[in-house]
Design an enzyme around this catalytic site. Structure first.
Site, PDB file in Angstrom:
ATOM      1  N   ASP A   8      35.729 -21.662 -25.683  1.00 57.59           N
ATOM      2  CA  ASP A   8      34.974 -22.914 -25.680  1.00 57.59           C
ATOM      3  C   ASP A   8      35.893 -23.994 -26.241  1.00 57.59           C
ATOM      4  OD1 ASP A   8      33.455 -25.110 -26.091  1.00 57.59           O
ATOM      5  OD2 ASP A   8      31.859 -24.103 -27.214  1.00 57.59           O
ATOM      6  N   LYS A  34      33.576 -33.490 -24.158  1.00 59.32           N
ATOM      7  CA  LYS A  34      34.165 -34.495 -25.054  1.00 59.32           C
ATOM      8  C   LYS A  34      35.350 -35.239 -24.409  1.00 59.32           C
ATOM      9  CE  LYS A  34      31.853 -32.628 -28.963  1.00 59.32           C
ATOM     10  NZ  LYS A  34      31.551 -31.262 -29.353  1.00 59.32           N
ATOM     11  N   TYR A  50      29.787 -23.279 -32.579  1.00 58.46           N
ATOM     12  CA  TYR A  50      28.741 -23.995 -31.855  1.00 58.46           C
ATOM     13  C   TYR A  50      29.122 -24.096 -30.388  1.00 58.46           C
ATOM     14  CZ  TYR A  50      25.510 -27.774 -30.547  1.00 58.46           C
ATOM     15  OH  TYR A  50      24.530 -28.527 -29.946  1.00 58.46           O
TER      16      TYR A  50
HETATM   17  C1  LIG Z   1      30.239 -30.491 -28.926  1.00 59.85           C
HETATM   18  C2  LIG Z   1      30.413 -29.075 -28.596  1.00 59.85           C
HETATM   19  C3  LIG Z   1      29.600 -28.441 -27.635  1.00 59.85           C
HETATM   20  C4  LIG Z   1      28.420 -29.106 -27.013  1.00 59.85           C
HETATM   21  O1  LIG Z   1      28.755 -30.201 -26.216  1.00 59.85           O
HETATM   22  P1  LIG Z   1      27.632 -31.299 -25.894  1.00 59.85           P
HETATM   23  O2  LIG Z   1      28.347 -32.245 -24.975  1.00 59.85           O
HETATM   24  O3  LIG Z   1      27.233 -31.888 -27.204  1.00 59.85           O
HETATM   25  O4  LIG Z   1      26.509 -30.607 -25.229  1.00 59.85           O
HETATM   26  C5  LIG Z   1      29.916 -27.146 -27.284  1.00 59.85           C
HETATM   27  N1  LIG Z   1      30.945 -26.496 -27.838  1.00 59.85           N
HETATM   28  C6  LIG Z   1      31.735 -27.075 -28.771  1.00 59.85           C
HETATM   29  C7  LIG Z   1      32.878 -26.307 -29.337  1.00 59.85           C
HETATM   30  C8  LIG Z   1      31.481 -28.365 -29.194  1.00 59.85           C
HETATM   31  O5  LIG Z   1      32.247 -28.913 -30.146  1.00 59.85           O
END
Ligand SMILES: *Cc1c(COP(=O)(O)O)cnc(C)c1O
Length: 428
Positions: A239, A267, A144
């Site tokens: 990511d 995060k 994701y």
């Molecule tokens: C949470 C998450 C996102 C998206 O971040 P948001 O602040 O919710 O837009 C993207 N990549 C990874 C790996 C994530 O865990």
């Protein structure tokens, strides 16, 4: 436990907010029932609107690595707020957090702050496309990267075909530039690259997957991606929105010794305020406006409250040499306790962990990619989720989510959790 007031508040929310929530997983669709409304949180605990106390294993989906309402972060926000909450002009604070992040993370020279992980990943692929002058990207099934159009793509008919949109509103034109590959399967990645020679700008990967449960990379996978990218003029994007400042000061680049070309954050880097960021070596970052041609901007980017929270969080992590070991020890203790009770109760399961991430899959086979993660028994998960909730333990309301261990959890909390899992799994 009673959830009368939460149910009432949810009914009211549904009248004016689609599905009653501002992010879909919160609605409990995967587990049934109605969501719990939070009143406050402190340390390892959530306090809900019905007066229940819950041990929290989500921690705002990652940011609260030192526990809720962590005082240095709260105080930094309060002090900054008194001085004005947004200027749309540069502040010294932005340079301070940027310098600290650059010093903690290997292999990056410059970093730009945005407002979410979604924005970070979206901007990172635009930058990669601008830099390489190529259009296509490879992403992995089950990873994701936020909800921007290019990432809301599912597998098409064949393994090496273009993806197709998995949400209405994503155009076929966008989908055709996103290619899908299987996580932990370097031969598959090779084949996708082979079929799209000289067209691929970037491979974006969660270097430890956390959005199909926790799935660490198999030996050689990240190294293999690095080699393929270097050989083919492709940028490797890690990511690390979930893993950055969580698994190590320098994230998975530090753990794996594999260098990414661009790294995305979110995060933890915001300490619980809305922050994302992306970073790379200068040659790549200088491609961004105003130095370079790739446009990217934000009215609230680098917001002083968000930067103050993020800086206090990164300082706390940077100054605590034992933090990541402490978290890993707690995770290992919890994992071994859960392993023992689930085995004793004859449950089919697999536990994956790394650092402060852990997930329990209800399938006995190894979980290494999206296909194996999807084999988990969701009916068992539902019983598990609601059973734990009754015991005062809050895990993510979806089988595809990782649990996050915080420094605020005590070994008493972990023992309480293991006992609750023993009790709940006896009634599966
Ligand atoms: C949470 C998450 C996102 C998206 O971040 P948001 O602040 O919710 O837009 C993207 N990549 C990874 C790996 C994530 O865990």
């Amino acid at each position: 436990m009673l959830y009368q007031r939460s149910s009432q508040l949810f009914a009211e929310a549904e009248q004016v907010i689609p599905g009653g929530v501002n992010s879909p997983v919160r609605a409990f669709k995967a587990v049934g029932g109605t969501p719990i409304f939070v009143k406050s949180a402190k340390g390892a605990y959530l306090y809900d609107e019905d007066g229940n106390r819950l041990i929290d294993y989500i921690n705002s989906w990652g940011p609260m690595i030192l526990g809720h309402a962590y005082e240095p972060v709260v105080n930094a926000v309060i002090e900054k707020a008194k001085l004005g909450t947004s200027f749309g002009m540069p502040t010294e604070l932005e340079t301070q957090i940027a310098a600290l992040a650059v010093s903690m993370v290997p292999n990056i020279d410059k970093i730009r702050f945005v407002n979410s992980g979604t924005e970070a990943c979206m901007s990172a692929i635009r930058l990669a496309r601008g830099f390489t002058k190529r259009d296509k990207i490879i992403k992995f099934a089950g990873c994701y990267h936020g909800h921007s159009d290019s990432f809301l793509i599912q597998a098409g008919s064949g393994a090496i075909t273009f993806g197709s949109p998995n949400s209405p509103g994503v155009t076929a034109g966008t989908a055709k530039d996103t290619l899908l590959a299987n996580y932990n399967d370097i031969e598959n990645v090779k084949a996708v690259i082979e079929a799209n020679k000289d067209e691929i700008a970037a491979i974006i990967v969660e270097p430890v997957a956390g959005n199909m449960g926790c799935i660490p990379p198999v030996k050689g996978f990240l190294e293999g991606l690095r080699t393929l990218c270097t050989e083919n003029g492709i940028l490797l994007i890690f990511d690390e929105v979930m893993t950055g400042f969580r698994l190590a000061k320098g994230g998975v680049q530090e753990l794996s010794n594999v260098d990414a070309d661009i790294v995305c954050f979110g995060k933890v880097i915001g300490g619980g305020l809305p922050v994302g960021a992306f970073a790379a070596r200068a040659e790549i970052m200088n491609y961004l406006a105003p130095l370079g041609p790739v446009y990217q901007a934000g009215t609230l980017s680098g917001n002083p409250l968000a930067m103050a929270a993020g800086l206090a969080m990164l300082q706390a992590l940077n100054n605590d040499a034992a933090i990541f070991q402490r978290l890993a020890d707690k995770t290992a203790y919890l994992a071994s306790g859960i392993d023992k009770v689930l085995k004793a109760n004859n449950v089919a399961f697999t536990i994956n962990t790394i650092g402060s991430m852990i997930s329990v899959h209800f399938d006995a086979n190894p979980v290494v990619d999206f296909k194996t993660a999807a084999k988990g028994d969701n009916e068992t998960f539902k019983k598990f989720f609601h059973g734990l909730l009754q015991e005062g333990i809050y895990i993510a309301p979806s089988a595809y989510e990782t649990w996050f261990i915080t420094d605020a959890l005590t070994y008493e909390d972990l023992d309480f959790t293991i006992n609750a899992i023993d009790k709940v799994s006896k009634s599966f």
